[in-house]
Design a protein around this motif. Structure first.
Motif, short mmCIF file in Angstrom:
data_model
loop_
_atom_site.label_atom_id
_atom_site.label_comp_id
_atom_site.label_asym_id
_atom_site.label_seq_id
_atom_site.Cartn_x
_atom_site.Cartn_y
_atom_site.Cartn_z
N SER A 16 38.01 32.80 33.47
CA SER A 16 38.32 33.99 34.48
C SER A 16 38.42 33.59 35.97
CB SER A 16 37.21 34.39 34.49
OG SER A 16 37.52 35.83 34.87
N THR A 20 44.09 34.42 37.49
CA THR A 20 45.21 34.16 38.82
C THR A 20 46.22 33.81 38.67
OG1 THR A 20 43.72 36.69 39.63
CG2 THR A 20 45.88 35.51 40.49
N GLY A 105 45.39 44.84 45.53
CA GLY A 105 44.27 45.00 45.16
C GLY A 105 43.54 43.84 44.32
N ASN A 106 42.59 43.80 42.81
CA ASN A 106 42.47 42.81 43.00
C ASN A 106 43.38 42.60 41.27
OD1 ASN A 106 40.45 42.31 44.20
ND2 ASN A 106 39.46 44.08 42.75
N ASP A 107 44.34 43.39 41.12
CA ASP A 107 44.94 43.09 39.87
C ASP A 107 45.79 41.36 39.78
OD1 ASP A 107 47.84 42.70 38.34
OD2 ASP A 107 47.86 45.24 38.07
N PRO A 108 45.75 40.92 38.25
CA PRO A 108 46.11 39.27 38.78
C PRO A 108 47.65 39.85 39.44
CG PRO A 108 44.57 39.36 37.14
CD PRO A 108 44.97 41.24 37.46
N GLU A 110 49.11 41.94 41.07
CA GLU A 110 49.42 41.81 42.91
C GLU A 110 49.35 40.60 43.26
OE1 GLU A 110 47.10 45.27 44.49
OE2 GLU A 110 47.72 46.62 42.69
N THR A 111 48.14 39.79 43.05
CA THR A 111 48.24 38.44 43.78
C THR A 111 48.73 37.44 43.12
OG1 THR A 111 45.89 38.64 43.61
CG2 THR A 111 47.28 36.69 43.69
#
Length: 311
Positions: A16, A20, A105-108, A110-111
């Protein structure tokens, strides 16, 4: 939980932590969100399927997973090359659409889009490489995978793997890349362009477009856009004016500003036919900028590439 050992639980947490990164690798390699997510899931299945001895042999989990994802994506790229031959019109990357102006945010995904190398222009360059060139170039130059591992993956010598990467590197260096432009300036130019289009001020539209501007539409024949790369400010202006005539000012004005692969863009919702106006398919548009003018317009209307759009 019954049936789950401590080692399995630790392994899942370690995986996990790299998820990302792996999504970023797979998206850079495939330009497709679903393929990227599937590749990462397949990598997890391969990892979790190893026995304890083989797990213990992995000294660098991130590197091991990166190589596994690379192998999976190479297979998908080779398969996609055949499918691409039957594609109707130009092919564009599947856009990653994220909110404009919202806190990260924490959305992969978005990274992932914080990386300049996943902008539309950069991915279009990668899409024109062979699968072998793309894998060698991206894995080595972006993610530091050794050429020895890449060569094994491709089934070639290390010298040939280096040659594949060199060709990809040269294509990227020779590409006509847009100017890096901060989001506020991107928004200002896009809003000027939209205002001129919707008001029918075609002279202003021409002035906002670079003389050699290019419009690339992606539909696979499932929605209306240009089926060929359109070059030149005058041609593009006439095309955009045709959209207003076909769909109506008030319907096109319902578009929402978003980020498309990290750059400013617009999502226009699907709308049924009404009062003599055609049915309007959902579309995602974004632009490239050079010298203060729009150099490229990307128009994605293929519904298969907009399934992740949650707006």
């Amino acid at each position: 939980m019954a049936g789950v050992t401590v080692s399995d639980d630790v392994l899942a947490k370690e995986f996990s932590a790299h998820r990302t990164h792996l999504i970023g690798v797979a998206y850079r390699l495939t330009s497709t969100i679903s393929d990227a997510e599937d590749a990462v899931q397949e990598a997890w299945l391969r990892l979790s399927g190893l026995d304890a001895r083989r797990r213990a042999e992995i000294r660098d989990l991130r590197g091991w997973l990166t190589t596994v994802v690379g192998r999976i994506c190479l297979d998908r790229l080779r398969s996609a090359a055949t499918q691409r031959e039957r594609y109707v019109g130009p092919w564009l990357p599947e856009p990653i659409v994220t909110p404009y102006g919202a806190q990260p945010g924490n959305d992969p995904l978005e990274t992932v889009v914080r990386d300049e190398e996943v902008r539309m222009a950069a991915l279009v360059v990668l899409d024109n490489l062979t699968p072998e060139q793309r894998v060698a170039f991206v894995l080595h130059d972006a993610f530091s995978v050794p050429f020895a591992e890449i060569a094994e993956m491709l089934g070639v010598t290390e010298a040939t793997a280096r040659q594949h990467a060199s060709r990809g590197r040269r294509a990227a260096a020779e590409a006509d890349r847009p100017d890096p432009t901060e989001l506020g300036a991107q928004r200002e130019l896009l809003e000027k362009l939209l205002s001129a289009i919707l008001s029918g001020d075609l002279d202003s539209v021409v002035g906002l477009l670079h003389p050699d501007a290019v419009l690339i539409g992606d539909s696979n024949g499932k929605a209306r856009t240009s089926r060929r790369r359109m070059v030149g400010a005058d041609k593009i202006t006439r095309f955009l004016a045709g959209l207003v005539e076909a769909y109506g000012v008030h319907r096109l004005a319902r578009g929402e500003l978003v980020l498309v692969n990290g750059n400013i863009g617009l999502v226009t919702p699907a709308q049924p036919a009404e009062d003599g106006l055609r049915e309007l398919a959902r579309r995602v548009m974004t632009i490239d900028i050079r010298d203060g003018q729009v150099t490229r317009i990307y128009d994605v209307v293929n519904p298969d590439k907009l399934t992740h759009l949650a707006l």
